[in-house]
Design an enzyme around this catalytic site. Structure first.
Site, short mmCIF file in Angstrom:
data_model
loop_
_atom_site.label_atom_id
_atom_site.label_comp_id
_atom_site.label_asym_id
_atom_site.label_seq_id
_atom_site.Cartn_x
_atom_site.Cartn_y
_atom_site.Cartn_z
N SER A 203 14.60 30.18 74.48
CA SER A 203 15.48 31.01 73.68
C SER A 203 15.87 30.36 72.36
O SER A 203 16.00 31.03 71.34
CB SER A 203 16.74 31.36 74.47
N HIS B 175 20.95 28.83 71.67
CA HIS B 175 20.68 29.93 70.76
C HIS B 175 21.17 29.59 69.34
O HIS B 175 20.44 29.75 68.36
CB HIS B 175 21.40 31.19 71.23
#
Length: 328
Positions: free
Chosen positions: A184, A236
């Site tokens: 991610s 992230h």
């Protein structure tokens, strides 16, 4: 990470190619700017294959039937050695936490005190389960293929790997008691690089405000998902910031006047390939990138707890509500 389709369609054929955001919100290069060669993507497909192979290896190493489970029976027992951990243990249909830790998941204690810095890289190739793997790989295909066609495997490969590394650093600074895996951070880095590309090449796009708004909405939605429990939003954020800075360095495009200089008389030709603000953004981004990586790595290997330096930052990764609690 559930990334949205930031393209939404296919570029027009003939004339000039549309930019990265053409189908997303109508932003297009001015006539002639997009007439650059399109690369045949292979890095992104190779990464997808590599992630699938690593997941298969993880399931082989996991060998669910060979261990006793207090949470019930293995899922999909017909797969034998490749069957999944019980749903109550891993609802994403994957291996156990101990298997992921063994294969290179992010784990603060092992990185800092076990001197296993390689986990900052290996963790981005591991996934917690089939659901996690499918969501990330679909997102990578949707975002990455088009970017690689536009800019080539070298630049997109660098952005992907550096973003994953940057996400791992920030995650390790703030998360100490849990493991973390997944691509991610690298995927958010691609989103960050798209935003940087739009900003640094601002003058060659039309409908730029709509493109900027659409991309920001996509980024904010994905970051908002990260405040749910069991989602590593620090990876992230770290990946996004890394990709955003690298984008200013690697995804800069020549100004329109330089590309069309042969169609103008010598006295009207543009002398510089890039605009002054593009050089400034590139230099500032490079300095911030080096400083960020240096400070982050020094803090990490000195055992600094990021939460001690930023007492509210834990809310960036999980916001407690009446429906769930947040742990470290």
């Amino acid at each position: 990470m559930a990334a949205e389709d930031v393209e939404g369609g296919r570029a027009k054929r003939g004339g000039s190619n549309n930019g990265t955001y053409a189908a997303m919100s109508g932003a297009e290069h001015y006539e002639g700017v997009g007439a650059e060669a399109r690369w045949k993507p292979w890095f992104v497909p190779a990464v997808v294959v590599a992630n699938v192979v690593v997941f298969v290896v993880a399931m082989y190493v996991n060998d669910c039937p060979a261990h006793a489970h207090p949470f019930g029976k293995c899922v999909a027992g017909f797969l034998r050695r490749f069957s999944f951990q019980p749903i109550r243990e891993n609802p994403l249909l994957g291996p156990s936490s101990s298997t992921l830790e063994k294969l290179g998941a992010l784990q603060w204690n092992k990185i800092v005190h076990g001197h296993q810095g390689w986990r900052l890289i290996t963790s981005m190739w591991l996934h917690a389960g089939v659901v996690h793997l499918i969501v990330n790989m679909l997102s990578l295909i949707i975002i990455g293929i088009r970017l690689e066609q536009q800019f080539g495997f070298v630049r997109i490969g660098i952005i992907y790997l550096l973003s994953g590394f940057g996400g791992s650093i920030l995650s390790s600074l703030f998360i100490r008691n849990n493991i973390s895996v997944g691509a991610s951070g690298a995927l958010f880095g691609l989103l960050g690089s798209m935003l940087a590309e739009l900003i640094t090449n601002w003058t060659i796009y039309s409908n730029k405000a709509a493109a900027l708004f659409s991309l920001l909405v996509i980024v904010l939605i994905n970051l908002a998902v990260g405040i749910l429990p069991r989602v590593d939003n620090f990876a992230h954020i770290g990946g996004f910031l890394t990709g955003f800075l690298v984008g200013f360095i690697l995804l800069v495009r020549p100004q329109f006047g330089w590309i069309e200089r042969h169609n103008f008389p010598p006295e009207s030709q543009v002398k510089s390939k890039y605009k002054t603000y593009q050089y400034i953004l590139c230099i500032v981004a490079l300095m911030l990138l080096i400083a960020g990586f240096s400070v982050g790595l020094v803090m990490l290997f000195r055992g600094v707890n990021g939460n001690d330096r930023c007492h509210w930052c834990h809310y960036l990764s999980c916001v407690p509500t009446s429906r769930w609690e947040c742990g470290d």
